[in-house]
Write an enzyme that holds these catalytic residues in place. Structure first.
Site, PDB file in Angstrom:
ATOM      1  N   LYS A 122      45.961  68.478  60.900  1.00  0.00           N
ATOM      2  CA  LYS A 122      47.212  67.736  60.139  1.00  0.00           C
ATOM      3  C   LYS A 122      48.480  68.558  60.488  1.00  0.00           C
ATOM      4  O   LYS A 122      48.988  68.144  61.522  1.00  0.00           O
ATOM      5  CB  LYS A 122      46.993  67.767  58.652  1.00  0.00           C
ATOM      6  N   ASP A 180      37.615  74.587  54.578  1.00  0.00           N
ATOM      7  CA  ASP A 180      38.249  73.296  55.243  1.00  0.00           C
ATOM      8  C   ASP A 180      39.657  73.382  54.981  1.00  0.00           C
ATOM      9  O   ASP A 180      39.889  73.085  53.646  1.00  0.00           O
ATOM     10  CB  ASP A 180      37.661  72.149  54.837  1.00  0.00           C
ATOM     11  N   PHE A 216      36.799  66.610  50.307  1.00  0.00           N
ATOM     12  CA  PHE A 216      36.782  65.596  51.238  1.00  0.00           C
ATOM     13  C   PHE A 216      37.151  66.364  52.551  1.00  0.00           C
ATOM     14  O   PHE A 216      38.130  67.163  52.946  1.00  0.00           O
ATOM     15  CB  PHE A 216      38.141  64.692  51.239  1.00  0.00           C
TER      16      PHE A 216
END
Length: 389
Positions: free
Chosen positions: A245, A216, A127
């Site tokens: 994040k 990622d 994702f």
């Protein structure tokens, strides 16, 4: 049905209205205190409202709240230098943006500038964000379906390969491949970790064909897995790493870290972000990283993560614990949602779900104490022992 709030109802929300937080605790409008094992979706890396991060934001906002990349700003330069120092081997430069999806979009743009190619290989379970291109590369069917119309993909250059299958990936990484993008530890999928052998095989295939290897680390990076980036646990250095994040300690910021290949391909006007690299965001991120180092939170993530992993594996009903550090996926012998709901309602513990219906994600602040970790696993055991779950 629409709620009475003026927000689009696009999120499944916890039945909470939070108003404050400190460390690994958050408080609702009625004064109830909750142990946050979700971390605001792995964002509160140094805990909620760490005093040094808050002070850095306040101090910078009083001097210069914002100016764009059209000018040099000392705090931006300081943050980029720190990320180059802390990043994977070979990191030479940084592009700052606002989110993980934006970081991945720009990483893919940079890969195309480097290679002048179109094909992108991603993996099942991966994702990478909610923009058109990143969703098109999503390895989770229900999200990737959002980028198709009548069964036809809007982005036609993505290829999904099976995760941790080196042979299948090698067959797809050819001279037409611009980039390979992979999460070293998959977050949303349920904390599945890439093997060191798999990542080494991707590095070898990219070196052979000239494709750009992108890790990622939006969720698994910034110390969460027990190293600044999870790739450091395997000894494999990518060409590009993306972060977000936990990077800003709660203030929105994303980053693209690149080696010499990205530096050589970049030029003014090829990439941009109005708010990326704003001084207040940079001040938050810089303070956040300094706190992480001075308070040894990355080492704590390893220590407490190992402690919880051992404790969880002893609990009847837990069949597997995946992941690393404080990005753990607890796979159960039953559906996870009722367990998550009971932890919240009975014990005031917030925890995250995953796309695996039997897996809960544990991703608290990196300064989680041993006492809080033990309280969580004790409550977890009590919920699983309850015959109603």
């Amino acid at each position: 049905m629409l709620s009475n709030l003026p927000e689009l109802p696009v999120y499944h929300q916890y039945p909470l209205t939070l108003v404050s937080g400190a460390g690994a605790l958050v408080c609702d409008e009625a004064g109830n205190v909750y142990l946050d094992m979700y971390g605001g979706h792995a964002v509160a890396a140094t805990g909620h409202c760490h005093p040094r991060v808050v002070k850095a934001i306040q101090k910078q906002a009083e001097k210069l709240l914002f100016y764009s990349n059209a000018v040099h700003i000392p705090v931006r330069n300081a943050l980029c230098k720190k990320l180059v120092r802390m990043g994977p081997e070979g990191t030479e430069a940084v592009f700052l943006c606002n989110s993980g999806a934006e970081a991945n979009e720009n990483a893919l743009t940079l890969a195309r500038l480097i290679t002048n190619r179109s094909k992108i290989v991603s993996f099942t379970g991966g994702f990478h964000g909610r923009t058109l291109q990143t969703l098109s590369l999503c390895g989770i069917d229900k999200y990737r379906a959002l980028t198709t119309i009548d069964g036809e993909p809007l982005f036609k250059h993505g290829v999904i390969a099976p995760f941790n299958d080196a042979k299948a990936a090698a067959e797809l990484i050819d001279k037409s491949c611009a980039a390979v993008i992979v999460e070293p530890v998959q977050g949303l999928a349920g904390c599945f970790a890439a093997t060191g052998e798999f990542l080494k095989s991707l590095r070898k295939a990219c070196d052979k064909t000239g494709a750009v290897l992108i890790f990622d680390e939006v969720q698994c990076g910034t110390g969460r897995c027990g190293a600044f980036v999870a790739s450091m646990l395997t000894g494999v250095a990518p060409d590009i790493t993306t972060l977000a994040k936990g990077l800003g300690g709660g203030f929105p910021i994303g980053a693209v870290l690149t080696n010499h290949r990205g530096v050589e391909a970049a030029a003014p006007g090829l990439m941009g972000s109005t708010f990326g690299g704003g001084p207040t965001a940079c001040a938050a991120a810089l303070a956040n990283l300094r706190v992480m180092e001075s308070e040894q939170m990355i080492a704590n993530a390893r220590k407490i993560g190992d402690r919880m992993k051992k404790a969880l594996l002893k609990i009847p009903g837990v069949v597997e614990v995946r992941g690393a550090g404080l990005l753990l996926g607890a796979a159960l012998d039953r559906k996870a949602r009722p367990v998550m709901d009971k932890l919240l309602a009975k014990y005031k513990i917030i925890i995250g779900a995953s796309v695996c219906e039997n897996t809960l994600r544990v991703m608290p602040p990196l300064n989680l104490s041993a006492d809080s970790a033990d309280h969580f696993t004790d409550c977890f055991a009590k919920v699983l022992a309850d015959k109603e779950n």
